[in-house]
Design an enzyme around this catalytic site. Structure first.
Site, PDB file in Angstrom:
ATOM      1  N   ARG A  78     -17.335  33.613  15.902  1.00 49.60           N
ATOM      2  CA  ARG A  78     -17.499  34.944  15.284  1.00 49.60           C
ATOM      3  C   ARG A  78     -18.702  34.991  14.341  1.00 49.60           C
ATOM      4  O   ARG A  78     -18.680  35.712  13.347  1.00 49.60           O
ATOM      5  CB  ARG A  78     -16.229  35.365  14.535  1.00 49.60           C
ATOM      6  CG  ARG A  78     -15.040  35.589  15.446  1.00 49.60           C
ATOM      7  CD  ARG A  78     -13.895  36.265  14.700  1.00 49.60           C
ATOM      8  NE  ARG A  78     -12.683  36.269  15.512  1.00 49.60           N
ATOM      9  CZ  ARG A  78     -11.464  36.011  15.060  1.00 49.60           C
ATOM     10  NH1 ARG A  78     -11.290  35.734  13.791  1.00 49.60           N
ATOM     11  NH2 ARG A  78     -10.426  36.037  15.849  1.00 49.60           N
TER      12      ARG A  78
ATOM     13  N   ARG B 269     -18.227  40.882  11.117  1.00 49.10           N
ATOM     14  CA  ARG B 269     -18.145  41.851  10.022  1.00 49.10           C
ATOM     15  C   ARG B 269     -18.556  41.312   8.666  1.00 49.10           C
ATOM     16  O   ARG B 269     -18.730  42.084   7.727  1.00 49.10           O
ATOM     17  CB  ARG B 269     -16.707  42.392   9.938  1.00 49.10           C
ATOM     18  CG  ARG B 269     -16.364  43.356  11.063  1.00 49.10           C
ATOM     19  CD  ARG B 269     -14.914  43.783  10.989  1.00 49.10           C
ATOM     20  NE  ARG B 269     -14.015  42.688  11.372  1.00 49.10           N
ATOM     21  CZ  ARG B 269     -12.693  42.718  11.188  1.00 49.10           C
ATOM     22  NH1 ARG B 269     -12.128  43.751  10.585  1.00 49.10           N
ATOM     23  NH2 ARG B 269     -11.949  41.704  11.574  1.00 49.10           N
TER      24      ARG B 269
ATOM     25  N   ARG C 233     -21.600  48.732  13.605  1.00 49.72           N
ATOM     26  CA  ARG C 233     -20.210  49.117  13.911  1.00 49.72           C
ATOM     27  C   ARG C 233     -19.835  50.460  13.303  1.00 49.72           C
ATOM     28  O   ARG C 233     -18.969  51.162  13.833  1.00 49.72           O
ATOM     29  CB  ARG C 233     -19.253  48.024  13.426  1.00 49.72           C
ATOM     30  CG  ARG C 233     -19.110  46.885  14.382  1.00 49.72           C
ATOM     31  CD  ARG C 233     -18.275  47.226  15.620  1.00 49.72           C
ATOM     32  NE  ARG C 233     -16.846  47.237  15.293  1.00 49.72           N
ATOM     33  CZ  ARG C 233     -16.082  48.308  15.283  1.00 49.72           C
ATOM     34  NH1 ARG C 233     -16.590  49.489  15.585  1.00 49.72           N
ATOM     35  NH2 ARG C 233     -14.800  48.232  14.976  1.00 49.72           N
TER      36      ARG C 233
ATOM     37  N   ASP D 116     -15.842  40.062  23.998  1.00 46.40           N
ATOM     38  CA  ASP D 116     -14.464  39.854  23.584  1.00 46.40           C
ATOM     39  C   ASP D 116     -13.682  39.274  24.750  1.00 46.40           C
ATOM     40  O   ASP D 116     -13.973  39.585  25.913  1.00 46.40           O
ATOM     41  CB  ASP D 116     -13.824  41.175  23.131  1.00 46.40           C
ATOM     42  CG  ASP D 116     -12.515  40.947  22.396  1.00 46.40           C
ATOM     43  OD1 ASP D 116     -11.460  40.947  23.053  1.00 46.40           O
ATOM     44  OD2 ASP D 116     -12.540  40.741  21.167  1.00 46.40           O
TER      45      ASP D 116
ATOM     46  N   TYR E 132      -1.515  38.418  25.385  1.00 47.36           N
ATOM     47  CA  TYR E 132      -1.957  39.741  24.907  1.00 47.36           C
ATOM     48  C   TYR E 132      -1.515  40.844  25.866  1.00 47.36           C
ATOM     49  O   TYR E 132      -1.095  41.930  25.435  1.00 47.36           O
ATOM     50  CB  TYR E 132      -3.476  39.775  24.776  1.00 47.36           C
ATOM     51  CG  TYR E 132      -3.999  39.269  23.458  1.00 47.36           C
ATOM     52  CD1 TYR E 132      -3.700  39.920  22.261  1.00 47.36           C
ATOM     53  CD2 TYR E 132      -4.827  38.153  23.399  1.00 47.36           C
ATOM     54  CE1 TYR E 132      -4.192  39.469  21.049  1.00 47.36           C
ATOM     55  CE2 TYR E 132      -5.328  37.685  22.190  1.00 47.36           C
ATOM     56  CZ  TYR E 132      -5.008  38.349  21.020  1.00 47.36           C
ATOM     57  OH  TYR E 132      -5.494  37.899  19.814  1.00 47.36           O
TER      58      TYR E 132
END
Length: 370
Positions: free
Chosen positions: A40, A44, A53, A89, A167
């Site tokens: 990552r 962010r 974003r 992703d 998931y």
């Protein structure tokens, strides 16, 4: 001037690679310093990422090659990292199979119609053209290879089959993955059917990423630790092995570079010796295992990657340097790739990651010369 749209399709004539540290480490060759990157690393915690974003939905960034390329390059511009990892992703694979996934702020991924029973498997598109469905990832990889200008290698990736299955059944994140694990006990054949389908798609996807320009591959089995030894052997390990074997075989048959492959099965301490023996060049470990124990379990025939606790980046500079040095002392400087034990957290400070990268390079260089 060649446009980004044109560069996306130019799958050759890449700029010469200037830094092959991570490739050498992955193959067990000598490195003068320890290579370092972080999961990552495009994320962010970077203000420039948050700016993009703020104007674009998460999956819009993933599906727009110019945006995915830009955020992939952001940490490379800031830090002396030894690899880039394409911004994407793991859940693009369930999307390609026909499932709808949204990234909900403050909650994470949410599936609008998760798999409820084996009957739900009929709703998946098991005859997908992977190149058509996930071609936007390939375009982002090719564009990024050109825009990197050979600074560092580019990593491609996919989620592990058990993690994707979890998931798809849970419909999002879960502390227990109990709905998905219920399938393993109640719907054994359907579970294997789904895992086989995922393996097929993942293999094609990873080979396509190499064809598009990826120079390493990582498989993220992020929910391995929730299984335990018996279930892991039966529903994860064998499929991770198939992925590695089939990807390398298909690359060889296609006369493509057989790139190094990394497996990261988070929480699977109990299986490190087995994970090191299924064909992957690198085994990643999380922060909850001592580096010396991990090294002993994995052995010296594969490279190890990890494993600084992401929360260590909250420490002051002196503490952070001490923890990094302690980690390196235990792992050693060869057959080792420094990384966090999981992805960097959104509230980490960029200057702390800079300290991580710099300390790994400088301390390992000193050790190699002592």
């Amino acid at each position: 001037m060649i446009s980004d749209q044109e560069l996306c399709k130019m799958r050759d004539h890449y700029p010469p690679l200037k830094n092959d540290l991570i490739l050498r480490a992955a193959r067990g060759q000598h490195t003068e310093v320890i290579p370092v990157w972080t999961m990552r690393q495009a994320g962010r915690y970077l203000p420039e990422f948050r700016e993009i974003r703020s104007q674009n939905d998460f999956f819009t960034v993933c599906r727009t090659p110019s945006l995915a390329c830009e955020v992939t390059l952001q940490p490379i511009r800031r830090f002396k990292l030894d690899a880039a990892i394409i911004f994407s992703d793991i859940l693009v694979v369930p999307q390609a199979l026909g499932m709808t996934v949204e990234m909900v702020p403050g909650k994470g991924p949410v599936f609008t119609n998760p798999l409820q029973s084996p009957e739900s498997l009929k709703e998946l598109d098991d005859n997908i053209n992977v190149d058509d469905q996930l071609g936007y990832v390939y375009d982002a990889i090719t564009l990024t290879r050109h825009k990197l200008e050979g600074k560092v290698p580019l990593i491609g990736f996919a989620g592990g089959p058990w993690t994707l299955m979890a998931y798809m059944i849970e419909g999002g994140g879960s502390h227990t993955m109990s709905k998905a694990k219920e399938w393993l006990f109640c719907y054994e054949e359907a579970s294997h059917q789904l895992l086989r389908l995922l393996v097929h798609v993942i293999v094609e996807f990873l080979v396509g990423q190499v064809r598009a320009g990826a120079q390493l591959l990582q498989v993220f089995e992020s929910h391995a630790g929730i299984l335990g030894p018996d279930l892991f052997d039966k529903y994860s390990l064998i499929y991770l092995q198939q992925i590695c074997q089939n990807v390398k075989q298909n690359l060889k048959q296609a006369k493509l570079d057989v790139v190094p492959m990394i497996v990261f099965a988070k929480g699977a301490h109990y299986a490190l010796n087995k994970l090191s023996d299924i064909g992957y060049d690198v085994v990643g470990v999380d922060w909850t295992i001592d580096p010396e124990v991990a090294r002993n379990k994995i052995g010296s025939h594969v490279t190890i990657q990890g494993n600084l606790d992401p929360c260590t980046l909250y420490a002051d500079k002196i503490q952070l340097e001490q923890q990094i040095q302690k980690m390196i002392q235990k792992f050693g400087t060869q057959r080792y790739i420094a990384n966090l034990g999981h992805g960097i957290y959104p509230n980490a400070k960029p200057e702390q990651l800079d300290c991580f990268v710099t300390t790994v390079h400088e301390y390992s260089k000193d050790l190699n010369h002592s």
